[in-house]
Design a protein around this motif. Sequence first.
Motif, mmCIF file in Angstrom:
data_model
loop_
_atom_site.group_PDB
_atom_site.id
_atom_site.type_symbol
_atom_site.label_atom_id
_atom_site.label_comp_id
_atom_site.label_asym_id
_atom_site.label_seq_id
_atom_site.Cartn_x
_atom_site.Cartn_y
_atom_site.Cartn_z
ATOM 1 N N LEU A 50 0.865 -1.173 0.000
ATOM 2 C CA LEU A 50 0.000 0.000 0.000
ATOM 3 C C LEU A 50 0.902 1.222 0.000
ATOM 4 C CD1 LEU A 50 -2.801 1.356 0.262
ATOM 5 C CD2 LEU A 50 -2.516 1.193 2.748
ATOM 6 N N ASP A 51 0.817 2.030 -1.051
ATOM 7 C CA ASP A 51 1.599 3.256 -1.145
ATOM 8 C C ASP A 51 0.795 4.391 -0.534
ATOM 9 O OD1 ASP A 51 3.830 2.175 -2.659
ATOM 10 O OD2 ASP A 51 2.406 1.981 -4.303
ATOM 11 N N VAL A 52 1.417 5.109 0.403
ATOM 12 C CA VAL A 52 0.764 6.216 1.091
ATOM 13 C C VAL A 52 1.654 7.443 0.989
ATOM 14 C CG1 VAL A 52 -0.037 7.074 3.334
ATOM 15 C CG2 VAL A 52 -0.446 4.693 2.700
ATOM 16 N N GLY A 53 1.041 8.568 0.613
ATOM 17 C CA GLY A 53 1.731 9.854 0.617
ATOM 18 C C GLY A 53 1.122 10.706 1.716
ATOM 19 N N ALA A 54 1.950 11.228 2.614
ATOM 20 C CA ALA A 54 1.461 12.051 3.719
ATOM 21 C C ALA A 54 2.198 13.376 3.739
ATOM 22 C CB ALA A 54 1.636 11.324 5.048
ATOM 23 N N TRP A 55 1.516 14.408 4.238
ATOM 24 C CA TRP A 55 2.064 15.763 4.271
ATOM 25 C C TRP A 55 2.097 16.282 5.698
ATOM 26 C CZ3 TRP A 55 0.351 20.710 5.554
ATOM 27 C CH2 TRP A 55 1.081 21.771 5.023
ATOM 28 N N TRP A 56 3.200 16.887 6.049
ATOM 29 C CA TRP A 56 3.391 17.517 7.357
ATOM 30 C C TRP A 56 3.450 19.025 7.130
ATOM 31 C CZ3 TRP A 56 4.504 12.616 6.493
ATOM 32 C CH2 TRP A 56 4.470 11.698 7.541
ATOM 33 N N ALA A 57 2.966 19.795 8.042
ATOM 34 C CA ALA A 57 3.021 21.253 7.899
ATOM 35 C C ALA A 57 4.451 21.768 8.056
ATOM 36 C CB ALA A 57 2.105 21.918 8.925
ATOM 37 N N HIS A 58 5.247 21.089 8.863
ATOM 38 C CA HIS A 58 6.645 21.459 9.097
ATOM 39 C C HIS A 58 7.326 20.277 9.765
ATOM 40 C CE1 HIS A 58 5.379 21.964 13.269
ATOM 41 N NE2 HIS A 58 4.390 22.689 12.805
ATOM 42 N N ASP A 73 4.236 1.473 2.196
ATOM 43 C CA ASP A 73 5.351 2.327 1.798
ATOM 44 C C ASP A 73 4.918 3.778 1.919
ATOM 45 O OD1 ASP A 73 7.169 0.354 1.221
ATOM 46 O OD2 ASP A 73 6.731 0.311 -0.916
ATOM 47 N N LEU A 74 5.716 4.578 2.614
ATOM 48 C CA LEU A 74 5.387 5.978 2.847
ATOM 49 C C LEU A 74 6.223 6.896 1.964
ATOM 50 C CD1 LEU A 74 3.973 8.233 4.481
ATOM 51 C CD2 LEU A 74 5.851 8.039 6.145
ATOM 52 N N MET A 75 5.544 7.843 1.323
ATOM 53 C CA MET A 75 6.211 8.935 0.623
ATOM 54 C C MET A 75 5.851 10.216 1.378
ATOM 55 S SD MET A 75 5.933 10.633 -3.244
ATOM 56 C CE MET A 75 4.747 9.474 -3.719
ATOM 57 N N VAL A 76 6.854 10.980 1.778
ATOM 58 C CA VAL A 76 6.630 12.258 2.452
ATOM 59 C C VAL A 76 6.411 13.303 1.360
ATOM 60 C CG1 VAL A 76 7.650 14.007 3.966
ATOM 61 C CG2 VAL A 76 7.977 11.568 4.460
ATOM 62 N N LEU A 77 5.180 13.794 1.276
ATOM 63 C CA LEU A 77 4.820 14.697 0.190
ATOM 64 C C LEU A 77 5.531 16.041 0.279
ATOM 65 C CD1 LEU A 77 1.003 13.907 0.023
ATOM 66 C CD2 LEU A 77 2.796 13.137 -1.554
ATOM 67 N N ASP A 78 5.922 16.439 1.470
ATOM 68 C CA ASP A 78 6.620 17.716 1.646
ATOM 69 C C ASP A 78 7.912 17.774 0.833
ATOM 70 O OD1 ASP A 78 5.167 16.750 4.082
ATOM 71 O OD2 ASP A 78 5.523 18.790 4.774
ATOM 72 N N THR A 79 8.561 16.639 0.662
ATOM 73 C CA THR A 79 9.867 16.601 0.000
ATOM 74 C C THR A 79 9.879 15.716 -1.249
ATOM 75 O OG1 THR A 79 10.541 14.801 1.483
ATOM 76 C CG2 THR A 79 11.125 17.057 2.147
ATOM 77 N N ALA A 80 8.720 15.214 -1.651
ATOM 78 C CA ALA A 80 8.647 14.314 -2.812
ATOM 79 C C ALA A 80 8.902 15.077 -4.107
ATOM 80 C CB ALA A 80 7.270 13.647 -2.872
#
Length: 135
Positions: A50-58, A73-80
Amino acid sequence: MTADPSVPDGVDLDDVIGRLRAAGARFAFAFGSRAGSGGPANPVRPDSDLDVGAWWAHDAPDPWRVALPPAVDLMVLDTAPLFLAGRVALWGVLLFDDDPPARVRWQADTRKRYLDEKPRWERADADFSAAITGG
């Protein structure tokens, strides 16, 4: 964006969402074949993760620092990179949204930039392909 993604056996989607929230993620999308964005050329296999993209404010963490099940599998959207984040912004399935204004801004901006750049990438790919095949 209302459909639930197909989840690998043994993965509790509520647990995944809880872990992402505990790590400070503001919103997340499922993407890839399990989110239905694989299309006929990329169907879901039983062993697909399962591919998941998540976003952090900072202070976005490195993806390997967020404790998730092995089948996620995690993709950090802030830096993708844009070529990946744009696909998530266009075709991802929203898993949770704790900051709708930030998600809408991120999604609108990322979609626009991705769609603006996509013709350039396609042209570069076509030029490269022609150069190496002699066509």
